[in-house]
Write a protein that holds these residues in place. Sequence first.
Motif, mmCIF file in Angstrom:
data_model
loop_
_atom_site.group_PDB
_atom_site.id
_atom_site.type_symbol
_atom_site.label_atom_id
_atom_site.label_comp_id
_atom_site.label_asym_id
_atom_site.label_seq_id
_atom_site.Cartn_x
_atom_site.Cartn_y
_atom_site.Cartn_z
ATOM 1 N N PRO A 77 0.805 -1.229 0.000
ATOM 2 C CA PRO A 77 0.000 0.000 0.000
ATOM 3 C C PRO A 77 0.837 1.279 0.000
ATOM 4 O O PRO A 77 1.959 1.313 0.500
ATOM 5 N N GLN A 90 -2.583 0.376 12.878
ATOM 6 C CA GLN A 90 -2.253 -0.818 12.108
ATOM 7 C C GLN A 90 -0.924 -1.424 12.558
ATOM 8 O O GLN A 90 -0.795 -2.649 12.694
ATOM 9 N N ARG A 99 -3.837 -8.081 13.657
ATOM 10 C CA ARG A 99 -3.886 -8.089 12.197
ATOM 11 C C ARG A 99 -2.799 -9.032 11.720
ATOM 12 O O ARG A 99 -1.614 -8.856 12.049
ATOM 13 N N ASN A 101 -0.150 -10.779 9.447
ATOM 14 C CA ASN A 101 0.749 -10.689 8.300
ATOM 15 C C ASN A 101 2.150 -10.961 8.849
ATOM 16 O O ASN A 101 2.686 -10.150 9.602
ATOM 17 N N TYR A 183 -4.121 -3.766 -4.137
ATOM 18 C CA TYR A 183 -4.029 -3.840 -2.675
ATOM 19 C C TYR A 183 -5.414 -3.668 -2.055
ATOM 20 O O TYR A 183 -5.788 -4.419 -1.136
ATOM 21 N N ALA A 184 -6.183 -2.693 -2.529
ATOM 22 C CA ALA A 184 -7.521 -2.458 -1.973
ATOM 23 C C ALA A 184 -8.409 -3.685 -2.154
ATOM 24 O O ALA A 184 -9.143 -4.085 -1.236
ATOM 25 N N GLN A 187 -7.441 -6.433 0.305
ATOM 26 C CA GLN A 187 -7.897 -6.184 1.675
ATOM 27 C C GLN A 187 -9.395 -6.415 1.819
ATOM 28 O O GLN A 187 -9.858 -6.984 2.819
ATOM 29 N N ALA A 190 -9.844 -10.059 1.936
ATOM 30 C CA ALA A 190 -9.393 -10.587 3.232
ATOM 31 C C ALA A 190 -10.422 -10.310 4.328
ATOM 32 O O ALA A 190 -10.676 -11.170 5.184
ATOM 33 N N PHE A 191 -11.031 -9.133 4.313
ATOM 34 C CA PHE A 191 -12.094 -8.827 5.268
ATOM 35 C C PHE A 191 -13.275 -9.780 5.050
ATOM 36 O O PHE A 191 -13.814 -10.349 6.001
ATOM 37 N N ARG A 196 -8.561 -11.075 7.385
ATOM 38 C CA ARG A 196 -8.270 -9.850 8.130
ATOM 39 C C ARG A 196 -9.462 -9.566 9.031
ATOM 40 O O ARG A 196 -10.592 -9.407 8.557
#
Length: 225
Positions: A77, A90, A99, A101, A183-184, A187, A190-191, A196
């Motif tokens: 990001p 974050q 979170r 990673n 990237y967006a 994410q 992942a949500f 995530r």
Amino acid sequence: MKLLATSLLAALLALPVMSSFAAGEAAPADAAQTHAAPAAAPAMAAKPDLVKGEATFTAVCAACHGADGNSGTPAYPKLSQQHPEYLVKQLQEFKSGKRKNAVMQGFAATLSDDDMKNVAYWATSKKAKPGFAKDKETVTLGERIYRGGIADRQVPACAGCHSPTGAGIPSQYPRLSGQHSEYAAAQLTAFRDGVRANSLQMTQVAAKLNDKEIRAVADYIAGLR
């Protein structure tokens, strides 16, 4: 008699003074504060050190996120001009494992709270480079979701929290404009899939989006300015 009276008076004066308040009950403010020491001044929060922030960012973050926070790699990001409170949150959640990673947890584990604040405020001070949408086929769908949501599935408009221009709301919702669409989309996926899990609100929103909708809104976000 005079000697007896004097002795009685001395004995009375020697008795301890009894409070008219029950045990543990506070005395009136004027009585309690008559001989109180002055209250200590509240400690001032240390200001972020941008020089240290730049040094830490260069050593720890720049390889993936770009020398000025404008990542040139879609998988990583852009951090420039992001709200510092969001970046600190974050980093703290990477460090704690809230979170997930493995790479970011390793980096965040080396940072103190002051390091995180310094890095975040330094990244915030760097101007974000604009991005652009790539898929003409889905730009209308992405705009519709971002600005109006999906009413029949109770998906709220992204603009309601992240603002019509994607600038976000400081300390509450992150800046999205110009973010890499890859990237967006990753994410949001992942949500949706529970990978995530550090924002219940985003998990609930993403759970109602399909792959096409996620790609469309992520691509639209990339071109916001």
